[in-house]
Design an enzyme around this catalytic site. Structure first.
Site, PDB file in Angstrom:
ATOM      1  N   GLU A   1      -6.086  -1.640   3.242  1.00 49.47           N
ATOM      2  CA  GLU A   1      -5.421  -1.397   1.966  1.00 49.47           C
ATOM      3  C   GLU A   1      -3.893  -1.471   2.107  1.00 49.47           C
ATOM      4  O   GLU A   1      -3.304  -0.783   2.944  1.00 49.47           O
ATOM      5  CB  GLU A   1      -5.839  -0.018   1.418  1.00 49.47           C
ATOM      6  CG  GLU A   1      -5.161   0.390   0.124  1.00 49.47           C
ATOM      7  CD  GLU A   1      -5.391  -0.610  -1.013  1.00 49.47           C
ATOM      8  OE1 GLU A   1      -6.533  -1.043  -1.207  1.00 49.47           O
ATOM      9  OE2 GLU A   1      -4.405  -0.964  -1.688  1.00 49.47           O
TER      10      GLU A   1
ATOM     11  N   THR B   1      -6.944  -5.513  -4.875  1.00 47.60           N
ATOM     12  CA  THR B   1      -8.043  -5.469  -3.900  1.00 47.60           C
ATOM     13  C   THR B   1      -9.191  -6.377  -4.323  1.00 47.60           C
ATOM     14  O   THR B   1      -9.760  -7.115  -3.509  1.00 47.60           O
ATOM     15  CB  THR B   1      -8.625  -4.045  -3.755  1.00 47.60           C
ATOM     16  OG1 THR B   1      -7.579  -3.130  -3.517  1.00 47.60           O
ATOM     17  CG2 THR B   1      -9.625  -3.973  -2.604  1.00 47.60           C
TER      18      THR B   1
ATOM     19  N   HIS C   1      -2.843   3.700   0.102  1.00 43.43           N
ATOM     20  CA  HIS C   1      -2.700   3.180  -1.271  1.00 43.43           C
ATOM     21  C   HIS C   1      -1.576   3.949  -1.965  1.00 43.43           C
ATOM     22  O   HIS C   1      -1.427   5.143  -1.763  1.00 43.43           O
ATOM     23  CB  HIS C   1      -4.022   3.376  -2.020  1.00 43.43           C
ATOM     24  CG  HIS C   1      -4.100   2.635  -3.329  1.00 43.43           C
ATOM     25  ND1 HIS C   1      -3.336   2.980  -4.424  1.00 43.43           N
ATOM     26  CD2 HIS C   1      -4.844   1.563  -3.702  1.00 43.43           C
ATOM     27  CE1 HIS C   1      -3.613   2.145  -5.417  1.00 43.43           C
ATOM     28  NE2 HIS C   1      -4.519   1.274  -5.002  1.00 43.43           N
TER      29      HIS C   1
ATOM     30  N   ASP D   1      -4.996  -6.476   2.351  1.00 46.61           N
ATOM     31  CA  ASP D   1      -5.510  -7.029   1.093  1.00 46.61           C
ATOM     32  C   ASP D   1      -4.413  -7.601   0.195  1.00 46.61           C
ATOM     33  O   ASP D   1      -4.599  -8.617  -0.459  1.00 46.61           O
ATOM     34  CB  ASP D   1      -6.408  -6.024   0.345  1.00 46.61           C
ATOM     35  CG  ASP D   1      -5.711  -4.748  -0.102  1.00 46.61           C
ATOM     36  OD1 ASP D   1      -4.564  -4.479   0.322  1.00 46.61           O
ATOM     37  OD2 ASP D   1      -6.331  -3.994  -0.898  1.00 46.61           O
ATOM     38  N   HIS D   2      -3.240  -6.947   0.182  1.00 45.03           N
ATOM     39  CA  HIS D   2      -2.129  -7.384  -0.687  1.00 45.03           C
ATOM     40  C   HIS D   2      -0.916  -6.548  -0.308  1.00 45.03           C
ATOM     41  O   HIS D   2      -1.020  -5.650   0.519  1.00 45.03           O
ATOM     42  CB  HIS D   2      -2.479  -7.200  -2.178  1.00 45.03           C
ATOM     43  CG  HIS D   2      -2.998  -5.825  -2.492  1.00 45.03           C
ATOM     44  ND1 HIS D   2      -2.195  -4.719  -2.536  1.00 45.03           N
ATOM     45  CD2 HIS D   2      -4.267  -5.385  -2.721  1.00 45.03           C
ATOM     46  CE1 HIS D   2      -2.930  -3.655  -2.796  1.00 45.03           C
ATOM     47  NE2 HIS D   2      -4.192  -4.019  -2.898  1.00 45.03           N
TER      48      HIS D   2
HETATM   49  C1  GP9 Z   1      -9.982   1.030  -5.406  1.00 38.56           C
HETATM   50  C2  GP9 Z   1      -9.265   0.360  -4.294  1.00 38.56           C
HETATM   51  C3  GP9 Z   1      -7.828   0.143  -4.630  1.00 38.56           C
HETATM   52  O1  GP9 Z   1     -11.361   1.139  -5.245  1.00 38.56           O
HETATM   53  O2  GP9 Z   1      -9.913  -0.772  -3.850  1.00 38.56           O
HETATM   54  O3  GP9 Z   1      -7.645  -0.922  -5.481  1.00 38.56           O
HETATM   55  P1  GP9 Z   1      -6.217  -1.604  -5.704  1.00 38.56           P
HETATM   56  O4  GP9 Z   1      -5.438  -0.722  -6.617  1.00 38.56           O
HETATM   57  O5  GP9 Z   1      -5.544  -1.735  -4.392  1.00 38.56           O
HETATM   58  O6  GP9 Z   1      -6.559  -2.899  -6.310  1.00 38.56           O
HETATM   59 MN    MN Z   2      -5.795  -2.712  -2.566  1.00 37.20          MN
END
Ligand code: GP9
Ligand code: MN
Length: 420
Positions: free
Chosen positions: A38, A82, A197, A256-257
């Site tokens: 994440e 994500t 996150h 992921d980003h």
């Molecule tokens: C939520 C998690 C976060 O289930 O995958 O999502 P994001 O905000 O990073 O897209």
């Molecule tokens: Mn994410």
């Protein structure tokens, strides 16, 4: 009626490259474990913050003999964050431009990574300790033929085991390994982490380093949550080894980003010791990619320019699964013919020599603006490739494609009608 697919197919076939024969099938019938890291950006890897190492375990992996570490690897995500990264690694297509494909096109036909692995005898799942309907995952996973979703209901969250968005990554990984021990093998599972996150909050006992000291609380805390993520991966590797699953698995981990948006440019600039120009911002879209193959002894740092769309063909080839008939936009990272080219969802792109951002062609060595003409041919291709991806998704074109034979079903047949 599927006729748009002719041009898309021509483009895909024209850009297709052969796998590396030395690596094709090296992980045949092994479990495939993906870890979605994440918000993890590459700038924290092999870096210190006020003298404190941010990712000690991942740093070791960058030098590990069983690990390929990609240091010029970009995310392709857009608004779907994500969920976009999940879509990209499953389909080797880009998300859509103005929204989240997990919401807009969950009724489409796909030829996903999970589906290919199912066809090759794998049990497929996703593990993520959040509500199953977040990002419309439960619906989209069915469309992509993921067999099981270990959502929040598959986890026991004890007192003190949740922070920020939900379950902490360390207990998440521990319980995930327990689930893996019960899975039929070979399996594919994608584990989606959560603690690193925004807004990057932690309990005191999980802070293994101090905060940074900029004017951005977000960036200050980010180093601590990234450090926590690093610890959680170390725990995961240990648990996996204890369980015996490790020896028969490969582990693929990717950011992921981005985690730190442009709103924190001043603080980032303080940390990196340079101005955050559009060039630097594009370079900050690098996320780490690790491909760990236990006992292979072939790992090294890989510096080619690449992006998330490349993961699907790369890993399928490691598993010895042919992708020559697949409608995918990425390419095998181990192929001698892999081209240094990464397209970001907003049209920015990176080549071996150039970075294109804010309508400016930057010389990658110097970070200075250069002649726009140098970027022109790539700019055309970047737009074209994003358009083809959009066409496939918006037109639900894979309905008209038989991925087993490579046949275009342009005369009124569809994948579904054919099977009836
Ligand atoms: C939520 C998690 C976060 O289930 O995958 O999502 P994001 O905000 O990073 O897209
Ligand atoms: Mn994410």
């Amino acid at each position: 009626d599927g006729s748009e697919l002719v041009e898309v197919n021509n483009y895909v076939r024209a850009n297709q490259i052969d796998p590396n024969p030395k690596l094709f099938g090296i992980a045949k019938d092994k479990n495939i474990i993906y870890i979605s890291l994440e918000s993890l950006q590459n700038f924290v890897i092999n870096s210190e913050m006020n003298g404190q190492v941010v990712t000690p375990f991942l740093n070791e992996l960058t030098k590990d003999k069983d690990t390929f570490y990609f240091s010029n690897f970009y995310h392709n995500t857009g608004l779907g964050k994500t969920s976009d990264s999940e879509f990209i690694v499953e389909n080797s297509l880009y998300g859509i431009g103005g929204g989240a494909v997990f919401f807009t096109n969950s009724g489409n036909t796909f030829n996903s990574f999970s589906e290919k692995l199912n066809d090759n005898g794998y049990f497929t799942s996703v593990m993520h300790a959040n509500n199953k309907s977040f990002w419309n995952r439960d619906v989209m996973y069915k469309a992509m033929e993921t067999q099981k979703f270990y959502d929040v209901d598959s986890y026991t969250i004890e007192e003190g085991q949740a922070v920020n968005w939900g379950m902490k990554d360390i207990p998440f990984f521990e319980q995930s390994v327990d689930h893996m021990k019960e899975m039929p093998q070979p399996f594919y599972s994608r584990l989606i982490t959560l603690t690193n996150h925004y807004p990057f909050h932690l309990d005191d006992e999980d802070m293994f380093i101090d905060e940074y000291d900029s004017n951005s609380g977000t960036l200050n805390r980010y180093f601590q949550t990234a450090r926590y993520m690093d610890e959680s991966i170390k725990v995961f590797f240990e648990k996996l080894k204890e369980s015996g699953v490790y020896d028969n698995s490969i582990i693929v981990m990717y950011g992921d980003h981005y985690g730190i948006s442009e709103n924190h440019n001043a603080a980032m600039s303080q940390y990196l010791g340079k101005e955050i120009t559009p060039f630097e911002n594009a370079q900050l879209q690098r996320v780490p990619l690790f491909i760990h193959i236990p006992d292979s002894g072939i790992g090294k740092e890989m510096t080619e320019v690449a992006s998330q769309v490349d993961i699907r063909p790369t890993v399928l080839h490691l598993a010895g699964i042919d992708t020559s008939k697949d409608m995918q936009l990425g390419a095998d990272l181990f192929s001698p013919d892999h081209e240094d080219f990464a397209i970001l969802r907003d049209g920015r792109f990176v080549t071996e020599d150039y970075v294109f951002a804010a309508n400016t062609c930057y010389d990658k060595m110097t970070g200075e603006a250069t002649d726009t003409e140098a970027c022109e041919p790539y700019a055309k291709r970047a737009q074209q490739e994003l358009n083809y991806s959009d066409q496939i998704i918006i037109g639900d074109l894979l309905r008209f494609y038989d991925d087993k034979t490579g046949k275009l079903l342009t005369d009124g047949e569809t994948e579904d009608s054919k099977d009836q």
